[in-house]
Write an enzyme that holds these catalytic residues in place. Structure first.
Site, short mmCIF file in Angstrom:
data_model
loop_
_atom_site.label_atom_id
_atom_site.label_comp_id
_atom_site.label_asym_id
_atom_site.label_seq_id
_atom_site.Cartn_x
_atom_site.Cartn_y
_atom_site.Cartn_z
N GLY A 148 0.27 -6.69 50.30
CA GLY A 148 -1.08 -7.46 50.72
C GLY A 148 -2.18 -7.28 50.02
O GLY A 148 -3.21 -7.40 50.32
N SER A 234 5.17 -6.33 46.37
CA SER A 234 4.00 -6.98 46.03
C SER A 234 3.14 -6.04 45.68
O SER A 234 3.15 -5.05 44.80
CB SER A 234 3.40 -8.02 47.26
OG SER A 234 2.49 -8.67 46.84
#
Length: 546
Positions: A148, A234
């Site tokens: 995120g 991520s």
């Protein structure tokens, strides 16, 4: 299979009590008699009842606090111990997510957007999925650090459900960590009040606190605290790659999975404490706060809307002692097996490099300067149509592929624990009425950034967004998640009935292709990856760490 309460008697002193039936010590539970309300586990801070959705053979415990709420005077503090509670705590619902930033690629309409969640500073909670019937089972433990961009996400999001991996034998933990300025703000006054003389990196400290909670409590859920896999994607992969070199994380995890990112200095060094403190002072002025007291008086919404703060891990000398490439080159990283990889179309949810030939020429020159000719040789374009063909490839190659590719080479060069690399290339179908903000039709997304998660985590039926998955998707998810749990169990993804996954020993090794077919493939995009090796080394002024 039955839950035998007598088997747990020796563990009472270790805070492991499971009472699924509520009867005498000789009672057992079966699928017909199991009751979530009477299934309790005691951890260091108190007793917890299984979530109402729990079933015999797959038990869920939501919103377990692993640190005190970081509010008031505890805002921008290292995680503090949880207050004990009396009675039995219910775990039917997830906690609020940590306060989120405002990023266009995480808003409704984006393919990366998943769900609307309540948000709160009181957000340091984790969730556990387990198929263990007894605390003595010692199943492999997997703790997820979600993605995120350090500004979005929560352990409660549907793609991160632990149900799929727990069904394959793991005890799965997902967690929240502080985001945005609440998770990374450095400031001279914050450093002055810290006993270590540093500030920022609160998100990393949250992750360390959750790993410590696992060490202290996961045996009560049938997990093995001596076999913990940290898996991440991520921004979560950025955090976990920092923890690979953090002395504060020593012996807290034993295997590491990194998907589609890392925290190597990609041409520019990661921010130092002094740089982050300076940015924090600018940020405080931007939000109208003259001092730390004024910052703590701001609402979380005001803080998350502010600009100027560092929002990324900080090389502070304590949590993160040095740049990651330096630590790798010096061998100052934890000796754990690693599994890493990236996807075929990582860049498609993000802005295009250019959409016209004129913009392509201008952007190449602006970004790559004297190396623009080499860039254009890798990504040739003579027309606007050519530019559209390559438009999303530089984002993929320069960031989401280069980071794990370089970490894999550096890890393999250590010649210690094993390294395994994947390349995910499945491009699934969509329902005819599905539309998203960045690509139309959605088939243009391809194997986009984060798509691999629902396959690796065995969550196709819980995926957000939903898709009309077919037999190929299900075969891939079954194999990919089996590889992942095998890696968590043994430090090696290989197992019975699976296509052999080769160990990665260096740049000439094959990697494991995960897509319509499953099997070893040559490393994709090598000319582009080689270009970014040269470009980043030239910008940073030192060789790569292998």
């Amino acid at each position: 299979m039955a839950i035998n309460l007598r088997a747990l008697r020796p563990l009472l002193g270790a805070a492991a009590v499971l009472s699924a039936c509520g009867g005498s010590d000789g009672d057992t539970a079966t699928a017909a008699t199991y009751s979530a309300a009477r299934d309790t586990v005691t951890v260091a801070s108190g007793a917890i009842a299984a979530a109402a959705e729990s079933q015999f053979g797959l038990r869920v415990f939501k919103a377990i606090p692993f640190a005190a709420p970081p509010v008031g005077a505890l805002r921008w503090k290292a995680p503090q111990p949880v207050a004990t509670w009396s009675g039995v705590r219910r775990s039917d619902a997830f906690s609020a997510a940590c306060h989120q930033g405002n990023r266009p690629f995480g808003l409704p309409g984006s393919i990366l957007y998943q769900q609307t969640e309540a948000q709160s500073e009181d957000c340091l909670y984790l969730n556990v999925w387990t198929g263990a019937a007894a605390a003595t089972e010692k199943r492999p433990v997997m703790l997820l650090l979600h993605g995120g961009a350090y500004q979005l996400g929560a352990g409660s999001q549907p793609n991160y459900s632990g149900a799929g991996l727990a069904a394959k034998g793991a005890v799965v933990v997902t967690m929240n960590y502080r985001l945005g300025p609440l998770g990374f703000l450095a400031h001279p006054e914050l450093s002055a009040e810290s006993q270590d003389g540093v500030s920022g990196n609160y998100a990393l400290l949250d992750a360390i606190a959750a790993l410590k909670w696992v060490q202290a409590n996961i045996a009560a859920f049938g997990g093995d605290p001596a076999n913990v896999t940290l898996y991440s994607e991520s921004a979560g992969a950025g955090l976990s790659s920092v923890l690979l070199g953090s002395p504060l994380a020593a012996n807290l995890f034993h295997r590491l999975v990194i998907e589609s990112l890392g925290s190597l200095p990609a041409g520019t060094a990661n921010p130092t404490l002094a740089q982050a403190e300076a940015a924090g002072s600018t940020y405080a002025a931007n939000v109208g706060a003259a001092d730390l007291a004024a910052l703590r008086a701001k609402t979380p919404q005001q803080l998350m809307a502010g600009a100027g703060s560092t929002i990324a891990p900080i090389v502070d000398g304590v949590v993160w002692p040095d740049q990651l490439d330096v630590l790798l080159a010096q061998g100052k990283v934890h000796d754990v097996p690693m599994l890493l990889g990236w996807n075929a179309d990582e860049g498609t949810p993000y802005p295009a490099f250019a959409t016209t030939l004129a913009a392509y020429e201008a952007t190449a020159t602006a970004r790559y300067g004297a190396m623009a000719p080499q860039f254009k040789a890798v990504y040739p374009a003579a027309t606007d149509a050519d530019v559209l063909t390559m438009a999303y490839q530089p984002m993929r190659d320069s960031l989401f592929a280069w980071q794990p590719w370089t970490l894999a080479r550096a890890h393999a060069a250590q010649r210690r624990a094993s390294t395994f690399v994947y390349f995910f290339h499945r491009r699934p179908a969509y329902y005819a009425d599905q539309r998203f903000a960045e690509q139309d039709p959605p088939s243009n997304y391809g194997a986009y950034h984060s798509l691999e998660q629902v396959y690796l985590y065995n969550n196709l039926d819980r995926s957000a967004p939903p898709r009309p998955y077919d037999a190929t998707d299900r075969r891939l998810a079954d194999a990919a998640s089996s590889y992942l749990v095998n890696f968590a169990r043994h430090g090696d993804p290989n197992g019975s009935g699976l296509t052999p996954w080769p160990t990665f020993t260096g740049a000439d090794s094959p990697v494991m292709g995960l897509g319509d077919s499953i099997g070893p493939v040559a490393v994709p995009f090598r000319p582009a990856l080689d270009f970014f090796d040269a470009f980043y080394a030239q910008k940073l002024g030192r060789a790569l760490p292998f």
